[in-house]
Motif scaffolding. Structure first.
Motif, PDB file in Angstrom:
ATOM      1  N   LEU A 221      64.667  -7.220 -50.493  1.00 53.95           N
ATOM      2  CA  LEU A 221      63.490  -7.028 -49.843  1.00 53.95           C
ATOM      3  C   LEU A 221      63.952  -6.614 -48.366  1.00 53.95           C
ATOM      4  CD1 LEU A 221      60.536  -7.060 -50.352  1.00 53.95           C
ATOM      5  CD2 LEU A 221      60.345  -9.207 -49.451  1.00 53.95           C
ATOM      6  N   VAL A 222      64.696  -7.672 -47.482  1.00 54.03           N
ATOM      7  CA  VAL A 222      65.001  -7.538 -46.394  1.00 54.03           C
ATOM      8  C   VAL A 222      65.603  -6.505 -46.126  1.00 54.03           C
ATOM      9  CG1 VAL A 222      66.478  -8.563 -44.604  1.00 54.03           C
ATOM     10  CG2 VAL A 222      65.221 -10.034 -45.807  1.00 54.03           C
ATOM     11  N   VAL A 223      66.540  -6.063 -46.794  1.00 58.91           N
ATOM     12  CA  VAL A 223      67.324  -4.524 -46.590  1.00 58.91           C
ATOM     13  C   VAL A 223      66.226  -3.706 -46.440  1.00 58.91           C
ATOM     14  CG1 VAL A 223      68.930  -2.972 -47.590  1.00 58.91           C
ATOM     15  CG2 VAL A 223      69.531  -5.401 -47.372  1.00 58.91           C
ATOM     16  N   VAL A 224      65.381  -3.462 -47.593  1.00 62.49           N
ATOM     17  CA  VAL A 224      64.388  -2.306 -47.763  1.00 62.49           C
ATOM     18  C   VAL A 224      63.659  -2.462 -46.347  1.00 62.49           C
ATOM     19  CG1 VAL A 224      62.198  -1.548 -48.996  1.00 62.49           C
ATOM     20  CG2 VAL A 224      64.428  -2.243 -49.928  1.00 62.49           C
ATOM     21  N   VAL A 225      63.052  -3.567 -45.956  1.00 60.29           N
ATOM     22  CA  VAL A 225      62.172  -3.762 -44.797  1.00 60.29           C
ATOM     23  C   VAL A 225      62.813  -3.188 -43.881  1.00 60.29           C
ATOM     24  CG1 VAL A 225      61.010  -5.373 -43.429  1.00 60.29           C
ATOM     25  CG2 VAL A 225      60.654  -5.475 -45.762  1.00 60.29           C
ATOM     26  N   LEU A 226      64.132  -3.687 -43.559  1.00 59.57           N
ATOM     27  CA  LEU A 226      64.910  -3.267 -42.406  1.00 59.57           C
ATOM     28  C   LEU A 226      65.098  -1.925 -42.379  1.00 59.57           C
ATOM     29  CD1 LEU A 226      67.788  -5.809 -41.990  1.00 59.57           C
ATOM     30  CD2 LEU A 226      65.672  -5.397 -40.396  1.00 59.57           C
ATOM     31  N   LEU A 227      65.305  -1.160 -43.496  1.00 64.89           N
ATOM     32  CA  LEU A 227      65.484   0.250 -43.375  1.00 64.89           C
ATOM     33  C   LEU A 227      64.242   1.052 -43.051  1.00 64.89           C
ATOM     34  CD1 LEU A 227      67.801   1.175 -46.494  1.00 64.89           C
ATOM     35  CD2 LEU A 227      68.094   1.566 -43.953  1.00 64.89           C
ATOM     36  N   VAL A 228      63.069   0.546 -43.685  1.00 55.99           N
ATOM     37  CA  VAL A 228      61.743   1.088 -43.558  1.00 55.99           C
ATOM     38  C   VAL A 228      61.575   0.909 -42.073  1.00 55.99           C
ATOM     39  CG1 VAL A 228      59.359   1.097 -44.242  1.00 55.99           C
ATOM     40  CG2 VAL A 228      61.101   1.183 -46.072  1.00 55.99           C
ATOM     41  N   GLY A 229      61.524  -0.307 -41.611  1.00 56.69           N
ATOM     42  CA  GLY A 229      61.178  -0.803 -40.361  1.00 56.69           C
ATOM     43  C   GLY A 229      62.086  -0.064 -39.126  1.00 56.69           C
ATOM     44  N   GLY A 230      63.279   0.172 -39.448  1.00 60.26           N
ATOM     45  CA  GLY A 230      64.197   0.909 -38.594  1.00 60.26           C
ATOM     46  C   GLY A 230      63.555   2.408 -38.601  1.00 60.26           C
ATOM     47  N   LEU A 231      63.362   2.905 -39.743  1.00 56.09           N
ATOM     48  CA  LEU A 231      62.952   4.174 -39.412  1.00 56.09           C
ATOM     49  C   LEU A 231      61.637   4.603 -38.708  1.00 56.09           C
ATOM     50  CD1 LEU A 231      63.561   5.867 -42.977  1.00 56.09           C
ATOM     51  CD2 LEU A 231      64.116   6.642 -40.948  1.00 56.09           C
ATOM     52  N   VAL A 232      60.598   3.473 -39.163  1.00 56.11           N
ATOM     53  CA  VAL A 232      59.211   3.555 -38.494  1.00 56.11           C
ATOM     54  C   VAL A 232      59.564   3.230 -36.955  1.00 56.11           C
ATOM     55  CG1 VAL A 232      57.130   2.167 -38.122  1.00 56.11           C
ATOM     56  CG2 VAL A 232      57.929   2.667 -40.355  1.00 56.11           C
ATOM     57  N   VAL A 233      60.457   2.348 -36.636  1.00 54.35           N
ATOM     58  CA  VAL A 233      60.614   1.977 -35.143  1.00 54.35           C
ATOM     59  C   VAL A 233      61.299   3.314 -34.372  1.00 54.35           C
ATOM     60  CG1 VAL A 233      61.923   0.774 -33.555  1.00 54.35           C
ATOM     61  CG2 VAL A 233      60.724  -0.459 -35.223  1.00 54.35           C
ATOM     62  N   TRP A 234      62.422   3.879 -35.227  1.00 55.24           N
ATOM     63  CA  TRP A 234      62.957   4.900 -34.654  1.00 55.24           C
ATOM     64  C   TRP A 234      61.942   6.157 -34.349  1.00 55.24           C
ATOM     65  CZ3 TRP A 234      66.267   7.774 -32.035  1.00 55.24           C
ATOM     66  CH2 TRP A 234      66.318   8.907 -32.289  1.00 55.24           C
ATOM     67  N   THR A 235      61.298   6.270 -35.287  1.00 54.70           N
ATOM     68  CA  THR A 235      60.128   7.613 -35.181  1.00 54.70           C
ATOM     69  C   THR A 235      59.338   7.205 -34.040  1.00 54.70           C
ATOM     70  OG1 THR A 235      60.199   7.766 -37.563  1.00 54.70           O
ATOM     71  CG2 THR A 235      58.324   8.668 -36.413  1.00 54.70           C
ATOM     72  N   LEU A 236      58.692   5.949 -33.966  1.00 52.81           N
ATOM     73  CA  LEU A 236      58.110   5.735 -32.857  1.00 52.81           C
ATOM     74  C   LEU A 236      58.618   6.187 -31.658  1.00 52.81           C
ATOM     75  CD1 LEU A 236      55.696   2.702 -34.183  1.00 52.81           C
ATOM     76  CD2 LEU A 236      54.973   5.094 -33.858  1.00 52.81           C
ATOM     77  N   LEU A 237      59.736   5.141 -31.267  1.00 53.28           N
ATOM     78  CA  LEU A 237      60.554   5.423 -30.182  1.00 53.28           C
ATOM     79  C   LEU A 237      60.851   6.797 -29.677  1.00 53.28           C
ATOM     80  CD1 LEU A 237      62.984   2.207 -30.102  1.00 53.28           C
ATOM     81  CD2 LEU A 237      61.000   2.728 -28.452  1.00 53.28           C
ATOM     82  N   SER A 238      61.385   7.439 -30.728  1.00 49.20           N
ATOM     83  CA  SER A 238      61.901   8.837 -30.410  1.00 49.20           C
ATOM     84  C   SER A 238      60.739   9.756 -29.963  1.00 49.20           C
ATOM     85  CB  SER A 238      62.666   9.480 -31.749  1.00 49.20           C
ATOM     86  OG  SER A 238      61.814   9.438 -32.636  1.00 49.20           O
ATOM     87  N   MET A 239      59.544   9.559 -30.705  1.00 53.84           N
ATOM     88  CA  MET A 239      58.533  10.325 -30.191  1.00 53.84           C
ATOM     89  C   MET A 239      57.964   9.934 -28.821  1.00 53.84           C
ATOM     90  SD  MET A 239      56.055  10.530 -33.695  1.00 53.84           S
ATOM     91  CE  MET A 239      56.216  11.920 -34.782  1.00 53.84           C
ATOM     92  N   ALA A 240      58.170   8.586 -28.677  1.00 59.06           N
ATOM     93  CA  ALA A 240      57.592   8.348 -27.391  1.00 59.06           C
ATOM     94  C   ALA A 240      58.474   8.683 -26.157  1.00 59.06           C
ATOM     95  CB  ALA A 240      57.553   6.833 -27.159  1.00 59.06           C
ATOM     96  N   ALA A 241      59.602   8.651 -26.302  1.00 59.78           N
ATOM     97  CA  ALA A 241      60.700   9.127 -25.473  1.00 59.78           C
ATOM     98  C   ALA A 241      60.456  10.496 -25.371  1.00 59.78           C
ATOM     99  CB  ALA A 241      62.112   8.762 -26.000  1.00 59.78           C
ATOM    100  N   TYR A 242      60.188  11.583 -26.428  1.00 64.37           N
ATOM    101  CA  TYR A 242      60.134  12.825 -26.337  1.00 64.37           C
ATOM    102  C   TYR A 242      59.022  13.294 -25.532  1.00 64.37           C
ATOM    103  CZ  TYR A 242      59.599  17.530 -28.250  1.00 64.37           C
ATOM    104  OH  TYR A 242      59.308  18.582 -28.655  1.00 64.37           O
ATOM    105  N   ALA A 243      57.771  12.486 -25.569  1.00 62.99           N
ATOM    106  CA  ALA A 243      56.585  12.787 -24.926  1.00 62.99           C
ATOM    107  C   ALA A 243      56.742  12.468 -23.399  1.00 62.99           C
ATOM    108  CB  ALA A 243      55.398  11.878 -25.449  1.00 62.99           C
ATOM    109  N   VAL A 244      57.444  11.255 -23.135  1.00 62.71           N
ATOM    110  CA  VAL A 244      57.619  11.063 -21.667  1.00 62.71           C
ATOM    111  C   VAL A 244      58.312  12.058 -20.945  1.00 62.71           C
ATOM    112  CG1 VAL A 244      58.723   9.280 -20.174  1.00 62.71           C
ATOM    113  CG2 VAL A 244      57.539   8.346 -21.964  1.00 62.71           C
ATOM    114  N   GLN A 245      59.349  12.388 -21.598  1.00 61.36           N
ATOM    115  CA  GLN A 245      60.418  13.527 -21.007  1.00 61.36           C
ATOM    116  C   GLN A 245      59.668  14.973 -21.093  1.00 61.36           C
ATOM    117  OE1 GLN A 245      64.172  13.938 -22.853  1.00 61.36           O
ATOM    118  NE2 GLN A 245      64.889  15.212 -21.351  1.00 61.36           N
ATOM    119  N   TRP A 246      58.908  15.295 -22.268  1.00 60.39           N
ATOM    120  CA  TRP A 246      58.641  16.613 -22.136  1.00 60.39           C
ATOM    121  C   TRP A 246      56.939  16.838 -21.773  1.00 60.39           C
ATOM    122  CZ3 TRP A 246      62.294  20.223 -21.475  1.00 60.39           C
ATOM    123  CH2 TRP A 246      63.526  19.665 -21.895  1.00 60.39           C
TER     124      TRP A 246
END
Lengths: 495, 165
Positions: A221-246
């Motif tokens: 469960l932890v592994v799955v949560v970590l993977l999904v969580g990582g993906l979600v965090v990555w998606t949000l963070l990268s989108m935020a960084a993209y928006a800030v820059q461009w």
């Protein structure tokens, strides 16, 4: 602008505010800590800090002056060590404006003047937005036309006419952010720091033996949560960084310049003289290609960096449209590429496999030294062959070259598909190189040397006669004195 | 693109015979130095197992091969030519490179004479363009030839205009 001018008065606020922001917390802590015990100390400390901060702010304003004298931009600065920078106007290649959040709130902008000849950039921190814009226009128009000393400054203060935008930011582009991995490295670094922090918190992982099973399922469960969580965090963070820059990106032409403005908090404006743009590069990384995205860069001569991103990762159709517009010809980004043939393909396969060969060596180590059954090495070898050939095949598909009315077009990349387009006039020499293996197969690697971009454009593994014919066709005349018609069979040339 | 398939011909001039001597002397000296080091190691070692000699062979064979064949090979491959329009060279022996730069794009012309090159009376000329990938070096020239070529090159490049990008 022929009289001496100072920076904007509001600049005096920036320095102190910045300094204060940096020392605020420690200063408060110190002051409170000290103050509670010795209130008199505080009374002395506060003015010192204040005076220091104000001094830091006032100094650059007092010491920095600039003017345009004749056909030169002159900047003097420094109190004790006086420096005087002069830049001939016709050497000015770029004028960039930048306004971090604080500057924006105060209505001022940093001006950076690049002369291209060396790395020194003249920075004026900061002018009022109107003044910065005026200086920028003046410098760039003066740089473009022959300077006329009698020319009155206020003629140039009119804002330059703007073309319709070549490109404008769209909110929906943010969807491409998670698919460009450039920022992932930084994100992973941050994550590494975080995990260290988690380690410091000191969660105790020792467990009782009885509920191993429960822990196993929990772990899953932890592994799955970590993977999904990582993906979600990555998606949000990268989108935020993209928006800030461009955010708010606008790309438009202005008096023979390409101008790019962008930024959510810090606004930046980059200007590239269009006559210095020698070509473009369209990059589709594997991930971006999967979702129909691409990046567009321009290849520029005479600037510190030869490759400028003019668009963020965005739909391929958009990059094509803007690329066509910059090149002034829709052919180069669409024309089919000439393939390099079966011999080149075999070399691509070999290269793919060779790249992965270390994996086989690693897999062989246990089999040789610990006499384990050689199942692992065999499996790994099979995998390496499959993946290597797949990589090679991908590389071969991306390999190619073509010629259009004004440009040469080169395809490259292994997992990414990269198409580089260069003006024929931008080629300033050729290198035909052949390794021993290439000589045996009659292949060559053709390099067009150029002052733009990465300063070389490589056409890999072309049959030698086609390489020479291509080079000759790109710049007619350059190779003329050195050509002989090829013998009927493709002889292994060179030695 | 309707022209017949073409190849590049060889550049007109060979390097100086003394350059070949120099390459040979350097290669032999490297071989000799390695042999000396290996002999010293063998003497100092307490025992000399069979694989030591295998390792020695692995190190020495390519060096010997280089000393024997490289100078001749390079002599055949290294060639150069300066026309009123361009510099054209061919160099290398494992990887051969044919380089062409039009003189209108040349930015600097440098001459280099290292210590060993001076012993053999040789010079090298490097011609640079605005591209980091575009520099061309003509190695193994006789000093008077080099002097003449540099004079010729500077005269032609001085006459061309523009910033060569």
């Amino acid at each position: 602008m022929s009289e001496w001018q100072r920076l904007d008065r509001r600049t005096m606020l920036v320095g102190p505010l910045k300094t204060l922001r940096q020392i605020l917390v420690p200063a408060l802590a110190a002051l409170i800590g000290v103050g509670t015990q010795q209130p008199r100390w505080l009374l002395f400390a506060a003015p010192v800090v204040l005076v220091g901060a104000v001094g830091i702010g006032v100094l650059p304003w007092v010491t920095t002056r600039f003017r345009i004298a004749g056909d030169q931009l002159v900047v003097t600065r420094g109190l004790l060590n006086k420096t005087r920078l002069t830049a001939p106007l016709d050497r000015i290649r770029s004028v960039d404006l930048e306004a971090p959040l604080l500057h924006r709130a105060l209505g001022i902008q940093k001006v950076e003047v690049g002369t291209g000849v060396d790395d020194t950039r003249i920075e004026l921190d900061s002018l009022s937005t109107a003044q910065a814009e005026q200086l920028r226009n003046l410098l760039l128009t003066r740089a473009a036309v022959t300077p006329d000393p009698a020319d009155d400054a206020d003629v140039d203060t009119e804002p330059a006419p703007r073309s319709p935008d070549l490109a404008r930011f769209r909110g929906s582009w943010v969807r491409f952010a998670p698919f460009s991995l450039g920022r992932l490295v930084i994100a992973l670094g941050a994550l590494g720091g975080l995990s260290q922090f988690v380690g410091d918190v000191g969660i105790d992982f020792s467990v009782d033996q009885e509920d191993v099973q429960r822990i196993e399922s929990a772990l899953l469960l932890v592994v799955v949560v970590l993977l999904v969580g990582g993906l979600v965090v990555w998606t949000l963070l990268s989108m935020a960084a993209y928006a800030v820059q461009w955010w708010g990106l606008r790309l438009f032409r202005e008096e023979g310049n390409l101008r790019l403005t962008r930024g959510l908090f810090t606004t930046a404006s980059t200007t590239i003289e269009e006559a210095r743009v020698r070509g473009v590069q369209l990059r589709e990384t594997a991930l971006l290609r999967a979702v129909g995205g691409a990046e567009l860069h321009t290849l520029v001569t005479g600037l510190d960096e030869g490759v400028y991103a003019v668009l963020p990762p965005c739909p391929t159709s958009e990059t094509r449209r803007v690329g066509d517009d910059v090149l002034g010809d829709p052919a180069p980004l669409r024309t089919p590429l000439t393939k390099h043939g079966a011999r080149a393909r075999r070399r691509c396969h070999l290269r793919g496999v060779r790249l992965l060969l270390p994996a086989v060596v690693v897999a062989l180590v246990p089999a040789v030294f610990f006499s384990v059954t050689p199942v692992l090495p065999v499996l790994v070898t099979l995998a390496v062959l499959l993946v290597g050939i797949a990589l090679g095949e991908a590389e071969y598909r991306h390999l190619g070259h073509a010629l259009t009315a004004d440009h040469l077009v080169v395809g490259s990349g292994v997992t990414s598909r990269v198409r580089t387009v260069l003006e024929r006039g931008g080629v300033i020499g050729w290198v035909v190189s052949q390794t021993w293996f290439q000589r045996r197969r009659g292949l060559a690697t053709l390099v067009a040397t150029t002052a733009a971009g990465a300063e070389r454009i490589t056409v890999r593994d072309v049959p030698l006669d086609r390489a020479i014919t291509f080079a000759d066709a790109v710049v007619p005349g350059m190779l003329e004195p050195f050509l002989v018609s090829s013998p009927p069979a493709t002889a292994p040339a060179g030695t | 693109m309707s022209r017949p398939a073409a190849l590049l011909r060889e550049p007109a001039h060979q390097v100086s015979p003394r350059a070949v001597q120099m390459w040979r002397v350097i290669a032999v000296a490297e071989l000799a130095a390695t042999v000396v080091v290996l002999v010293v190691i063998a003497v100092l070692l307490p025992s000399r197992p069979w694989w030591l000699w295998v390792a020695y062979a692995v190190v020495l064979t390519p060096l010997a091969a280089i000393a024997i064949w490289m100078p001749g090979l390079r002599n055949r491959i290294h060639r150069w030519e300066v026309t009123p329009g361009a510099v054209y060279t061919r160099s290398g022996w494992v990887v051969t490179r044919q380089r062409i730069a039009p003189l209108s794009r040349v930015q600097t012309v440098d001459t280099r004479r290292g210590a060993i090159m001076r012993l053999f009376g040789l010079s090298a000329i490097t011609v640079t363009t605005a591209s980091a990938a575009g520099a061309i070096t003509i190695e193994g020239l006789d000093q008077d030839v080099a002097r003449r070529v540099v004079a010729e090159l500077t005269e032609i490049t001085a006459a061309s205009e523009g910033d060569a990008t």
